[in-house]
Write a protein that holds these residues in place. Structure first.
Motif, PDB file in Angstrom:
ATOM      1  N   LEU A  63     -18.582   4.315  20.765  1.00 50.23           N
ATOM      2  CA  LEU A  63     -17.448   5.238  21.040  1.00 50.23           C
ATOM      3  C   LEU A  63     -17.848   6.086  22.077  1.00 50.23           C
ATOM      4  N   CYS A  64     -19.191   6.465  22.345  1.00 50.19           N
ATOM      5  CA  CYS A  64     -19.693   7.636  23.391  1.00 50.19           C
ATOM      6  C   CYS A  64     -19.592   6.941  24.679  1.00 50.19           C
ATOM      7  N   ASP A  65     -18.976   7.365  25.689  1.00 51.33           N
ATOM      8  CA  ASP A  65     -18.748   7.107  26.689  1.00 51.33           C
ATOM      9  C   ASP A  65     -19.922   7.836  27.830  1.00 51.33           C
ATOM     10  N   GLY A  66     -20.542   8.665  27.274  1.00 51.41           N
ATOM     11  CA  GLY A  66     -21.762   9.367  28.175  1.00 51.41           C
ATOM     12  C   GLY A  66     -20.989  10.317  29.104  1.00 51.41           C
ATOM     13  N   CYS A  67     -20.087  10.793  28.925  1.00 49.67           N
ATOM     14  CA  CYS A  67     -19.234  11.960  29.715  1.00 49.67           C
ATOM     15  C   CYS A  67     -20.283  13.058  29.922  1.00 49.67           C
ATOM     16  N   GLY A  68     -20.795  13.441  28.681  1.00 45.47           N
ATOM     17  CA  GLY A  68     -21.704  14.646  28.895  1.00 45.47           C
ATOM     18  C   GLY A  68     -21.092  16.092  28.561  1.00 45.47           C
ATOM     19  N   LYS A  69     -19.599  15.918  27.934  1.00 44.42           N
ATOM     20  CA  LYS A  69     -19.027  17.369  27.692  1.00 44.42           C
ATOM     21  C   LYS A  69     -19.653  17.792  26.579  1.00 44.42           C
ATOM     22  N   CYS A  70     -20.326  17.050  25.317  1.00 42.00           N
ATOM     23  CA  CYS A  70     -20.988  17.772  24.434  1.00 42.00           C
ATOM     24  C   CYS A  70     -22.211  18.560  25.094  1.00 42.00           C
ATOM     25  N   GLU A  71     -22.762  18.046  25.911  1.00 37.82           N
ATOM     26  CA  GLU A  71     -23.865  18.851  26.454  1.00 37.82           C
ATOM     27  C   GLU A  71     -23.734  20.278  27.247  1.00 37.82           C
ATOM     28  N   GLU A  72     -22.395  20.082  27.953  1.00 37.36           N
ATOM     29  CA  GLU A  72     -21.962  21.394  28.483  1.00 37.36           C
ATOM     30  C   GLU A  72     -21.548  22.400  27.750  1.00 37.36           C
ATOM     31  N   ALA A  73     -20.883  21.788  26.221  1.00 35.29           N
ATOM     32  CA  ALA A  73     -20.137  22.776  25.535  1.00 35.29           C
ATOM     33  C   ALA A  73     -21.289  23.469  24.470  1.00 35.29           C
ATOM     34  N   CYS A  74     -22.568  22.896  24.343  1.00 33.60           N
ATOM     35  CA  CYS A  74     -23.349  23.226  23.394  1.00 33.60           C
ATOM     36  C   CYS A  74     -23.908  24.700  23.817  1.00 33.60           C
ATOM     37  N   PRO A  75     -23.709  25.864  23.081  1.00 32.18           N
ATOM     38  CA  PRO A  75     -24.214  27.195  23.554  1.00 32.18           C
ATOM     39  C   PRO A  75     -25.535  27.558  23.171  1.00 32.18           C
ATOM     40  N   GLN A  76     -26.383  26.567  22.447  1.00 31.01           N
ATOM     41  CA  GLN A  76     -27.839  26.600  22.606  1.00 31.01           C
ATOM     42  C   GLN A  76     -28.462  25.790  23.418  1.00 31.01           C
ATOM     43  N   ARG A  77     -27.641  25.076  24.241  1.00 30.00           N
ATOM     44  CA  ARG A  77     -28.124  24.056  25.394  1.00 30.00           C
ATOM     45  C   ARG A  77     -29.276  22.926  24.627  1.00 30.00           C
ATOM     46  N   ILE A  78     -29.143  22.614  23.426  1.00 31.45           N
ATOM     47  CA  ILE A  78     -30.119  21.675  22.816  1.00 31.45           C
ATOM     48  C   ILE A  78     -29.739  20.045  22.918  1.00 31.45           C
ATOM     49  N   ILE A  79     -28.513  19.852  23.376  1.00 31.01           N
ATOM     50  CA  ILE A  79     -28.238  18.620  23.622  1.00 31.01           C
ATOM     51  C   ILE A  79     -28.524  18.074  24.989  1.00 31.01           C
ATOM     52  N   SER A  80     -28.856  16.965  25.086  1.00 32.56           N
ATOM     53  CA  SER A  80     -29.219  16.292  26.209  1.00 32.56           C
ATOM     54  C   SER A  80     -28.773  14.792  26.462  1.00 32.56           C
ATOM     55  N   MET A  81     -28.144  14.276  27.417  1.00 33.11           N
ATOM     56  CA  MET A  81     -27.665  12.845  27.446  1.00 33.11           C
ATOM     57  C   MET A  81     -28.828  12.285  27.805  1.00 33.11           C
ATOM     58  N   ILE A  82     -29.452  11.236  26.786  1.00 32.79           N
ATOM     59  CA  ILE A  82     -30.292  10.312  27.181  1.00 32.79           C
ATOM     60  C   ILE A  82     -29.794   8.980  26.908  1.00 32.79           C
ATOM     61  N   GLU A  83     -29.918   8.136  28.179  1.00 30.84           N
ATOM     62  CA  GLU A  83     -29.359   6.864  28.026  1.00 30.84           C
ATOM     63  C   GLU A  83     -27.740   6.824  27.568  1.00 30.84           C
ATOM     64  N   SER A  84     -27.277   7.898  28.224  1.00 31.75           N
ATOM     65  CA  SER A  84     -25.743   7.916  28.068  1.00 31.75           C
ATOM     66  C   SER A  84     -25.293   8.129  26.691  1.00 31.75           C
TER      67      SER A  84
END
Length: 184
Positions: free
Chosen positions: A62-83
Motif C-alpha cells: 500500500l505505501c507508495d513512499g510519499c513521505g506525508k506521514c513523515e512531514e505530519a509527525c509532530p515528534q519528528r520520529i518518522i523517517s522514510m527508509i527504503e520508501s
C-alpha cells in the motif's frame, strides 16, 4: 477434463459474460481448497512502524513512499527508509496522536481496529539498573505509559508486553535510561 487452477476461474469471473457452470466452478473451487493460514503469510516487522500501520505485508504493497506521514509527525520520529515509514525511537517517543494516519493518502496507516492496541512492533524491556532497585521512589515510567503496561513491583518494575504498544514514552521518561525498546 483438464485440471484448471484458480487463475482460470478468476479470469472467468472477471469476464462480462460468464456461464453458470463457470460461475459455480469458480465459487466451488474457492470453497473446496484448503484455507491458507494468515500466520504463514504475514511478514514479521523488523523495524518499528507507526502504531496504526497495517500488517507488514500489506504495508509494503500500500505505501507508495510519499513521505506525508513523515512531514505530519509532530515528534519528528518518522523517517522514510527504503520508501517505508520507520519510527526512530532512539531519540524520541510516539504520542500516538494519529497525525501520520490522517496524512496518509494510501491507507497504509489505517489499521484502526477497536479491539486491537496500536502497535509499533517494538516492546519495552528493562535493560539496565532501575533506580527503584536502589530504593529511590521513582515512578516516571509508570506515569508516562499511556496504556498502563508498567507496574511497580517491590524495588523494580514489571512490563506487561500484552499492553505495551511500543511507543517508547516510558523509555524517554526514565531518568536512569533503564528501559530499552526491542523488536518483538
Amino acid at each position: 477434463m483438464s485440471d484448471r487452477d484458480e487463475r482460470y476461474y478468476a479470469a472467468q469471473l472477471n469476464m462480462q459474460t460468464c456461464s453458470r457452470r463457470g460461475l459455480f466452478r469458480g465459487l466451488w473451487s474457492g470453497v473446496s481448497k484448503p484455507v491458507k493460514t494468515q500466520a504463514g503469510l504475514a511478514a514479521k516487522r523488523t523495524v518499528p512502524r507507526p502504531p496504526t500501520a497495517v500488517d507488514e505485508g500489506l504495508l509494503t504493497r500500500l505505501c507508495d513512499g510519499c513521505g506525508k506521514c513523515e512531514e505530519a509527525c509532530p515528534q519528528r520520529i518518522i523517517s522514510m527508509i527504503e520508501s517505508q515509514p520507520t519510527l526512530s525511537l532512539d531519540g524520541g517517543a510516539c504520542t500516538e496522536c494519529g497525525e501520520c494516519q490522517r496524512a496518509c493518502p494510501t491507507l497504509a496507516l489505517a489499521n484502526t481496529s477497536p479491539d486491537k492496541l496500536p502497535f509499533t512492533g517494538a516492546i519495552a524491556t528493562l535493560s539496565g539498573m532501575c533506580i527503584r532497585q536502589m530504593s529511590a521512589p521513582c515512578q516516571s515510567c509508570t506515569e508516562a505509559c499511556p496504556h498502563q503496561a508498567i507496574d511497580t513491583v517491590n524495588r523494580s518494575i514489571a512490563i506487561n508486553t500484552d499492553k505495551c504498544s511500543g511507543c517508547a514514552q516510558c523509555r524517554v521518561a526514565c531518568p536512569a535510561h533503564a528501559i530499552q525498546m526491542v523488536m518483538q
